[in-house]
Design a protein around this motif. Sequence first.
Motif, PDB file in Angstrom:
ATOM      1  N   SER A  30      57.050  14.489 -10.193  1.00 30.19           N
ATOM      2  CA  SER A  30      55.948  13.498  -9.717  1.00 30.19           C
ATOM      3  C   SER A  30      54.808  13.969  -9.656  1.00 30.19           C
ATOM      4  CB  SER A  30      56.234  13.603  -7.478  1.00 30.19           C
ATOM      5  OG  SER A  30      56.268  14.202  -8.436  1.00 30.19           O
ATOM      6  N   LYS A  31      54.116  15.307 -10.192  1.00 27.31           N
ATOM      7  CA  LYS A  31      53.184  16.331 -10.521  1.00 27.31           C
ATOM      8  C   LYS A  31      52.861  15.585 -11.589  1.00 27.31           C
ATOM      9  CE  LYS A  31      50.613  20.201 -10.554  1.00 27.31           C
ATOM     10  NZ  LYS A  31      48.828  19.677  -9.891  1.00 27.31           N
ATOM     11  N   GLU A  89      50.673  12.161 -10.791  1.00 27.10           N
ATOM     12  CA  GLU A  89      49.654  12.291 -10.493  1.00 27.10           C
ATOM     13  C   GLU A  89      48.617  12.660 -11.208  1.00 27.10           C
ATOM     14  OE1 GLU A  89      49.119  14.911  -7.279  1.00 27.10           O
ATOM     15  OE2 GLU A  89      51.169  14.392  -6.999  1.00 27.10           O
ATOM     16  N   ASN A 119      47.732   9.289 -13.451  1.00 29.65           N
ATOM     17  CA  ASN A 119      46.977   8.309 -12.908  1.00 29.65           C
ATOM     18  C   ASN A 119      45.958   9.054 -12.096  1.00 29.65           C
ATOM     19  OD1 ASN A 119      48.986   5.385 -12.146  1.00 29.65           O
ATOM     20  ND2 ASN A 119      50.025   7.598 -11.476  1.00 29.65           N
ATOM     21  N   GLN A 120      44.520   9.640 -13.296  1.00 26.02           N
ATOM     22  CA  GLN A 120      43.186   9.334 -12.906  1.00 26.02           C
ATOM     23  C   GLN A 120      43.029   8.866 -13.643  1.00 26.02           C
ATOM     24  OE1 GLN A 120      41.793  13.476 -13.055  1.00 26.02           O
ATOM     25  NE2 GLN A 120      43.664  14.067 -14.913  1.00 26.02           N
TER      26      GLN A 120
END
Length: 98
Positions: free
Chosen positions: A2-3, A6, A9-10
Motif C-alpha cells: 500500500s505504501k 501511495e 499515485n503522485q
Amino acid sequence: MSKFSEIINQETPVLVDFFGSWCGPCKMMNPILREVKENLGDRVSIIKIDVDKNQPLAAKYQVRGVPTMILFKNGKQVWRQSGVLQKDELINVITASY
C-alpha cells in the motif's frame, strides 16, 4: 504494497527501478539514476525495488528481467523498459510525461 501505491499515485512522475543486488547491469544504472535525479531534482521521484525482497510487487508488474524501469504518473504506468538506459534517454522519457 500500500505504501508503494501511495508513492506511485503522485502527480510528480515516479521512476521505479526494479533491480537485483546480484545484477551487473543494475549496478551500472546507479550512477545514471543519480545523474537523472541531479538533473531533474523535485520534478521526479526515483525509487529502487529489489526484486528478491519484493517478489509480490515484481510479479504484479510482470518484471521478468532486471533492470526494469517503469515510470508512473498519478498511479498509471506511462512507460516501461528493461535493460541499461542512458541518462539523456531517461530524462527525455520523464520530461515527456509532464
